[in-house]
Design an enzyme around this catalytic site. Structure first.
Site: not given
Ligand code: KIV
Length: 270
Positions: A182, A84, A113, A45-46, A115
């Site tokens: 991270e 994500d 994924k 989600d970056s 968080e």
């Molecule tokens: O969203 C993302 O790019 C991430 C990485 C920083 C691992 O979660």
């Protein structure tokens, strides 16, 4: 299905062979990365920051993630596809199940994924019981940036370090099959990695994790503003004079300015 599996990642951990992961958001780059030997592709989600230009990952929606995951899936054949779950799409186990199923069914994600720490244990139990593999994410949690107050290293204080250790074990017990760590001090990341049976992929977590991941645009030196201190511009390092990508874009700009492009060859004359 010839894609890399979680079993393969566990084997790499057992053999102490590092796992190579990168974020990616589109088919062309995904193809290039896979061809270059990247084993795990994370549709992170970056993308909210590097693709959409937001200051945080919070505005990203499930629809955005599905769209980008579909593109990455179409560009690849072998890499393991981790996706994500964006902010507030897994606030309850039931919501997580519904949305993770969409990422898998519509996007072809292999792993989702999430968080967060201990509070996610019931969610991970539910998803894994329903056949949805989960990658946990601890340390710096970009979706909690307003609560954290900034992009800081996590786990520097002994109490915080102990909590991270405990959370990592709790999430493994709940059924997580991968862990992203991270921005944590290297010795702590090394200790967590050694004490877990699941593979640990680090970002800003030192060299002793089972694998490494970077945000693709940081690696290419494309992220606007200041890059995280842990990332490296590999493109610049590879070609100190000027990188191929940057050179190509600079030449395009120059040629358009100088009216060298489009030339006859690149025009429809009739
Ligand atoms: O969203 C993302 O790019 C991430 C990485 C920083 C691992 O979660």
């Amino acid at each position: 299905m010839d894609r890399i599996t979680l079993a393969k990642l566990r084997k790499l951990k057992a053999q102490q062979e590092k796992i190579v992961a990168l974020t990616v958001y589109d088919a062309s780059f995904a193809h290039l990365l896979e061809q270059s030997g990247v084993e795990v592709l994370l549709v992170g989600d970056s993308l909210g920051m590097v693709i959409q230009g937001h200051p945080t990952t919070l505005p990203v929606t499930l629809e955005h993630m599905i769209y980008h995951t579909q593109a990455v899936y179409r560009g690849t054949q072998q890499a393991l596809l981790v996706v994500d779950m964006p902010f507030m799409t897994y606030a309850t186990p039931k919501q997580a199940l519904r949305n993770a199923a969409r990422l898998m069914r519509e996007g072809q994600a292999q792993v989702v994924k999430l968080e967060g720490g201990e509070w996610l244990a019931p969610t991970i139990e539910l998803l894994t019981a329903r056949g949805i593999p989960v990658c946990a994410h601890l340390g710096l949690l970009p979706q909690s940036i307003h609560q954290l107050g900034g992009y800081y290293v996590q786990g520097r204080q002994p109490a915080q370090a102990q909590r991270l250790q405990a959370e990592a074990h709790c999430l493994q017990e709940a059924g997580a099959t991968l862990l992203v760590l991270e921005c944590v001090p290297s010795p702590l990341a090394a200790a967590i990695t050694q004490s877990l049976s699941i593979p640990v992929i680090g970002i800003g977590a030192g060299p002793q994790c089972d694998g490494q991941i970077l945000v693709l645009y940081d690696l290419l030196g494309l992220t606007p503003g200041k890059s995280p201190s842990f990332s490296k511009d590999f493109l610049k390092a590879a070609r100190p004079d000027s990188s191929r990508l940057q050179h190509a874009i600079a030449t395009y700009v120059e040629d358009v300015k100088n009216q060298h492009f489009p030339d006859l060859e690149h025009s429809f004359t009739s």
